[in-house]
Write a protein that holds these residues in place. Structure first.
Motif, PDB file in Angstrom:
ATOM      1  N   GLY A 238      43.787  28.795  40.411  1.00 46.97           N
ATOM      2  CA  GLY A 238      44.764  28.625  41.479  1.00 46.97           C
ATOM      3  C   GLY A 238      44.138  28.819  42.849  1.00 46.97           C
ATOM      4  O   GLY A 238      43.173  29.582  43.012  1.00 46.97           O
ATOM      5  N   VAL A 239      44.666  28.097  43.849  1.00 50.72           N
ATOM      6  CA  VAL A 239      44.101  28.124  45.196  1.00 50.72           C
ATOM      7  C   VAL A 239      45.107  28.710  46.174  1.00 50.72           C
ATOM      8  O   VAL A 239      46.180  28.147  46.383  1.00 50.72           O
ATOM      9  N   THR A 240      44.771  29.852  46.744  1.00 48.16           N
ATOM     10  CA  THR A 240      45.513  30.423  47.872  1.00 48.16           C
ATOM     11  C   THR A 240      44.458  30.973  48.828  1.00 48.16           C
ATOM     12  O   THR A 240      43.927  32.064  48.612  1.00 48.16           O
ATOM     13  N   PRO A 241      44.087  30.210  49.861  1.00 47.20           N
ATOM     14  CA  PRO A 241      43.015  30.642  50.763  1.00 47.20           C
ATOM     15  C   PRO A 241      43.250  32.029  51.331  1.00 47.20           C
ATOM     16  O   PRO A 241      44.383  32.414  51.640  1.00 47.20           O
ATOM     17  N   GLY A 242      42.146  32.789  51.456  1.00 48.57           N
ATOM     18  CA  GLY A 242      42.208  34.111  52.067  1.00 48.57           C
ATOM     19  C   GLY A 242      42.520  35.239  51.117  1.00 48.57           C
ATOM     20  O   GLY A 242      42.529  36.404  51.520  1.00 48.57           O
ATOM     21  N   GLN A 243      42.760  34.920  49.851  1.00 48.75           N
ATOM     22  CA  GLN A 243      43.078  35.959  48.882  1.00 48.75           C
ATOM     23  C   GLN A 243      41.807  36.644  48.372  1.00 48.75           C
ATOM     24  O   GLN A 243      40.729  36.057  48.341  1.00 48.75           O
ATOM     25  N   SER A 244      41.946  37.897  47.953  1.00 45.48           N
ATOM     26  CA  SER A 244      40.833  38.625  47.348  1.00 45.48           C
ATOM     27  C   SER A 244      41.383  39.537  46.261  1.00 45.48           C
ATOM     28  O   SER A 244      42.578  39.840  46.230  1.00 45.48           O
ATOM     29  N   MET A 245      40.505  39.950  45.367  1.00 42.31           N
ATOM     30  CA  MET A 245      40.909  40.865  44.298  1.00 42.31           C
ATOM     31  C   MET A 245      39.969  42.060  44.276  1.00 42.31           C
ATOM     32  O   MET A 245      38.808  41.970  44.690  1.00 42.31           O
ATOM     33  N   THR A 246      40.483  43.177  43.785  1.00 35.87           N
ATOM     34  CA  THR A 246      39.663  44.374  43.613  1.00 35.87           C
ATOM     35  C   THR A 246      39.275  44.475  42.142  1.00 35.87           C
ATOM     36  O   THR A 246      40.130  44.403  41.259  1.00 35.87           O
ATOM     37  N   VAL A 247      37.986  44.642  41.916  1.00 37.91           N
ATOM     38  CA  VAL A 247      37.468  44.666  40.549  1.00 37.91           C
ATOM     39  C   VAL A 247      36.812  46.010  40.268  1.00 37.91           C
ATOM     40  O   VAL A 247      36.030  46.512  41.082  1.00 37.91           O
ATOM     41  N   ASP A 248      37.140  46.603  39.143  1.00 43.07           N
ATOM     42  CA  ASP A 248      36.500  47.833  38.688  1.00 43.07           C
ATOM     43  C   ASP A 248      35.256  47.449  37.894  1.00 43.07           C
ATOM     44  O   ASP A 248      35.346  46.968  36.765  1.00 43.07           O
ATOM     45  N   GLY A 249      34.096  47.631  38.501  1.00 45.13           N
ATOM     46  CA  GLY A 249      32.853  47.231  37.848  1.00 45.13           C
ATOM     47  C   GLY A 249      32.625  47.940  36.522  1.00 45.13           C
ATOM     48  O   GLY A 249      32.085  47.346  35.579  1.00 45.13           O
ATOM     49  N   TYR A 250      33.044  49.191  36.430  1.00 47.22           N
ATOM     50  CA  TYR A 250      32.858  49.929  35.175  1.00 47.22           C
ATOM     51  C   TYR A 250      33.713  49.323  34.073  1.00 47.22           C
ATOM     52  O   TYR A 250      33.269  49.208  32.926  1.00 47.22           O
ATOM     53  N   ASP A 251      34.929  48.911  34.413  1.00 46.89           N
ATOM     54  CA  ASP A 251      35.801  48.268  33.426  1.00 46.89           C
ATOM     55  C   ASP A 251      35.183  46.958  32.940  1.00 46.89           C
ATOM     56  O   ASP A 251      35.214  46.652  31.739  1.00 46.89           O
ATOM     57  N   LEU A 252      34.599  46.197  33.877  1.00 52.97           N
ATOM     58  CA  LEU A 252      33.945  44.953  33.473  1.00 52.97           C
ATOM     59  C   LEU A 252      32.781  45.230  32.534  1.00 52.97           C
ATOM     60  O   LEU A 252      32.583  44.544  31.529  1.00 52.97           O
ATOM     61  N   LEU A 253      31.997  46.269  32.889  1.00 52.41           N
ATOM     62  CA  LEU A 253      30.824  46.604  32.078  1.00 52.41           C
ATOM     63  C   LEU A 253      31.224  47.077  30.696  1.00 52.41           C
ATOM     64  O   LEU A 253      30.746  46.558  29.670  1.00 52.41           O
ATOM     65  N   GLN A 254      32.111  48.069  30.638  1.00 56.40           N
ATOM     66  CA  GLN A 254      32.512  48.630  29.349  1.00 56.40           C
ATOM     67  C   GLN A 254      33.261  47.619  28.490  1.00 56.40           C
ATOM     68  O   GLN A 254      33.093  47.578  27.272  1.00 56.40           O
ATOM     69  N   GLY A 255      34.084  46.812  29.142  1.00 58.10           N
ATOM     70  CA  GLY A 255      34.849  45.820  28.389  1.00 58.10           C
ATOM     71  C   GLY A 255      34.125  44.514  28.205  1.00 58.10           C
ATOM     72  O   GLY A 255      34.632  43.613  27.523  1.00 58.10           O
ATOM     73  N   GLN A 256      32.935  44.384  28.804  1.00 62.01           N
ATOM     74  CA  GLN A 256      32.140  43.157  28.718  1.00 62.01           C
ATOM     75  C   GLN A 256      32.990  41.942  29.094  1.00 62.01           C
ATOM     76  O   GLN A 256      32.956  40.904  28.442  1.00 62.01           O
ATOM     77  N   LYS A 257      33.759  42.121  30.177  1.00 59.10           N
ATOM     78  CA  LYS A 257      34.654  41.068  30.637  1.00 59.10           C
ATOM     79  C   LYS A 257      33.952  40.166  31.649  1.00 59.10           C
ATOM     80  O   LYS A 257      32.983  40.564  32.292  1.00 59.10           O
ATOM     81  N   LYS A 258      34.464  38.959  31.788  1.00 56.37           N
ATOM     82  CA  LYS A 258      33.882  37.993  32.714  1.00 56.37           C
ATOM     83  C   LYS A 258      34.970  37.426  33.619  1.00 56.37           C
ATOM     84  O   LYS A 258      36.131  37.345  33.242  1.00 56.37           O
ATOM     85  N   ILE A 259      34.549  37.022  34.825  1.00 54.02           N
ATOM     86  CA  ILE A 259      35.426  36.318  35.751  1.00 54.02           C
ATOM     87  C   ILE A 259      34.714  35.036  36.160  1.00 54.02           C
ATOM     88  O   ILE A 259      33.573  35.072  36.617  1.00 54.02           O
TER      89      ILE A 259
END
Length: 320
Positions: A238-259
């Protein structure tokens, strides 16, 4: 709608309209892939055909998309009263005729109706392609589709073709969720009445393998990450210019998640669109149900206004 609501960097005046289908009425001297009378679909994917990505089969990542456009030294394709007019996305489909580079076109089966064919050049490539090409969803994998608008419904088509289970659709409008069921959603969640993350966890048990965001709002994307099971992937479409998200790097690492950011469903125009046409003609995907209205060219403004109604999915210009 994004072009109508946001400044995407296109100089005005401009002719927009990026889902295009029609008949070839003339060809340039160097065109070898088309003939007068061919039925074609146009696409936003602008590719040179010669760079490393194009040669590797990733034309959606072309390094020189400008190769399909006129150079500043050449006369523009469109002019009005002596002034240059921008041709939106190299297509300019809000017109009776369009002058388009052959790389942005694909020949289709003559049996394919044009209103349905036009939907494939952007929404079909993007939604269905995100599931089949980018995510390469396998049978039995769980899929969440956030946003049941036109492109999200295309993604349901892809999830059904892929054999995904369950197929969970999240939206804020009941009318859209009801339509999602007719496309093949096994579960629907109205996020104004239920916590979508908790609902997905309850339905899947551990979280989803694939979450597709067609909304483009940072807080929604953060929910998408939270919906994932270990090893799951969020696809930002989806496209909404100017949007941002906050990502928990530890959650990505432990959960081996991808974006992953997805452009045009990682599509190959001349391979994917004919395949989707075949699927439609075989009754395997829904396209008729995507068309809410057919209008004339002089009703473009009213067409944009009608898209504010959640019951309206796609409006197609069929009268010029």
């Amino acid at each position: 709608m994004s072009v109508a609501n946001y400044d995407l960097g296109y100089p005005v005046p401009a002719v927009f309209g990026h889902e295009v289908a029609g008949v070839v009425t003339g060809i340039g001297s160097e065109v070898v892939d088309f003939a007068v009378g061919d039925h074609v679909v146009g696409s936003l994917i602008q590719y040179c055909g010669r760079c490393a990505n194009c040669l590797a089969g990733r034309s959606y990542r072309c390094l020189h998309p400008e190769a399909t456009l006129r150079t500043p030294e050449e006369p523009p394709r469109l002019r009005r009263e002596g002034a240059d007019v921008t041709q939106g996305f190299g297509l300019g489909g809000f017109a009776q005729q369009a002058l388009v580079h052959s790389n942005q076109l694909v020949k289709i089966d003559d049996r394919m109706p044009f209103p349905q064919a036009a939907l494939l050049g952007c929404g079909g490539l993007t939604g269905t392609g995100a599931v089949l090409n980018t995510a390469q969803v396998r049978p039995g994998q769980s899929v969440v589709i956030v946003g049941a608008g036109g492109v999200g419904l295309h993604a349901i088509n892809g999830a059904v073709i892929a054999g995904a289970s369950p197929i969970i659709v999240v939206d804020i409008a009941d009318v859209k969720l009801e339509k999602a069921k007719t496309f093949g959603a096994s579960h629907v969640v109205n996020s104004t009445r239920a916590d979508p993350v908790a609902a997905v966890k309850e339905i899947t048990g551990t979280g989803a393998d694939h979450v597709f965001d067609f909304v483009g709002i940072g807080s929604v994307q953060e929910q998408g990450i939270a919906m994932l099971t270990n090893g799951g992937e969020l696809y930002v479409i989806g496209v909404t210019p100017g949007q941002s998200m906050t990502v928990d790097g530890y959650d990505l690492l432990q959960g081996q998640k991808k974006i992953t950011g997805v452009y045009m469903g990682s599509g190959t125009l001349r391979q994917d669109v004919p395949a989707y046409v075949d699927m439609y003609l075989a009754g395997k995907i829904h396209l008729d149900e995507l068309i809410s209205k057919e209008i004339s060219l002089d009703e473009v403004t009213e067409g944009y206004e009608s898209l504010k109604d959640p019951a309206v999915t796609r409006v197609v210009i069929t009268t010029f």
